[in-house]
Design an enzyme around this catalytic site. Sequence first.
Site, PDB file in Angstrom:
ATOM      1  N   TYR A   1     -59.583  20.598   8.383  1.00 18.89           N
ATOM      2  CA  TYR A   1     -59.631  22.011   8.768  1.00 18.89           C
ATOM      3  C   TYR A   1     -58.211  22.577   8.698  1.00 18.89           C
ATOM      4  O   TYR A   1     -57.413  22.138   7.881  1.00 18.89           O
ATOM      5  CB  TYR A   1     -60.285  22.146  10.151  1.00 18.89           C
TER       6      TYR A   1
ATOM      7  N   LYS B   1     -89.107  18.216   2.842  1.00 23.80           N
ATOM      8  CA  LYS B   1     -88.753  18.268   1.423  1.00 23.80           C
ATOM      9  C   LYS B   1     -87.269  17.948   1.237  1.00 23.80           C
ATOM     10  O   LYS B   1     -86.886  17.193   0.325  1.00 23.80           O
ATOM     11  CB  LYS B   1     -89.049  19.658   0.877  1.00 23.80           C
TER      12      LYS B   1
END
Length: 389
Positions: free
Chosen positions: A42, A97
Amino acid sequence: MSSPVPVAAPTREDVLSAHLGGKLSTGLTAPLDNARDLAIAYTPGVAEVSRAIAADPALAARYTWTNRLVAVVSDGTAVLGLGDIGPRASLPVMEGKSALFKAFGGLDSIPLVLDTTDVDEIVETLVRLRPSFGAVNLEDVSAPRCFELERRLIEALDCPVMHDDQHGTAIVLLAALRGACAVQGRELGGLRIVISGAGAAGVACARILLAAGASDVTVLDSRGILLPGRAGVTGEKAALAEVTNPRRLSGATAEALTGADVFVGLSSATLPEDLLALMAPEPFVFALSNPDPEVHPDVAARYAAIVATGRSDFPNQINNVLAFPGVFRGALDAGARRITEAMKLAAADAIAAVALDDLAPDRIVPSPFDPRVAPAVSQAVAAAAGDPI
């Protein structure tokens, strides 16, 4: 015909407890164990990556997960056998899925359920989100809107788009028919094929069979055989009627099935046993509606040489998981902007080729858990990515 090894059916409590908190989470590819790691992952370190991408947007493919991320998109209007249950109720299916993409294709995936059924709004939403994903898997969108939505997204987005209910089903069906033909020593081009159902899957299955060399495909909707000029035959059905039913049959299921070699059920309509007797000797019966096949496999087996269903508790399950993970993996590996007909045909051929090693009347397609399937499909799709559409 032998049956799969019996597996104890899960209870409702088993299922609900397994879904607590959902089925997905994010993981890390870089460590975050100390201050140095934090400074790299970060701020301030990440700013260097952002500057690089701002100077050369193509670097996003290298330094983010975008080009390996599939968006699984649904409006919840045609979910499994449940119908129009809305986006929130469809989310567990889309999570599933995404889990399959990771387990079988090694692809990261994120489910996006949209609280609109307006094609314009869905297209605009995904165009706005395009920097965040590398491909779109449309899922459980009702017909006939699904045809327009897929077409519009293919035109609007510069990345692979596929409606799996259409093309995943079609790919695996073609692979299964190739396997059945190999078992019986028959040719696809010589079969008289009847498809019951002119929705998303029925239309795509008819078209891929024609592209693969089938010459006699007849399609039924709820009113009977598709025929040019017949009442109620408009849009996609009208286009399909022009290229199917070469003998210009009219009538209903009985007229279509008389002398037919193959029945493909994609409509949830019940197929009476007496109509099976009208088919040609040793036919193939693919009763694919799930959870209730058009005809019970045990009944179909009295007439058919080969029986397939959409269920996992009978042999020859026509399961889309054999196709879509490898199709998207191959398209992304090749950097393809489209999933072409050539790539779909290559996927079907790859699945059929894997099945050849263990081919039998009750094994015309590989197991979804065969580790060879997804790599074979992805390699074939990537190789076909440069072929003409």
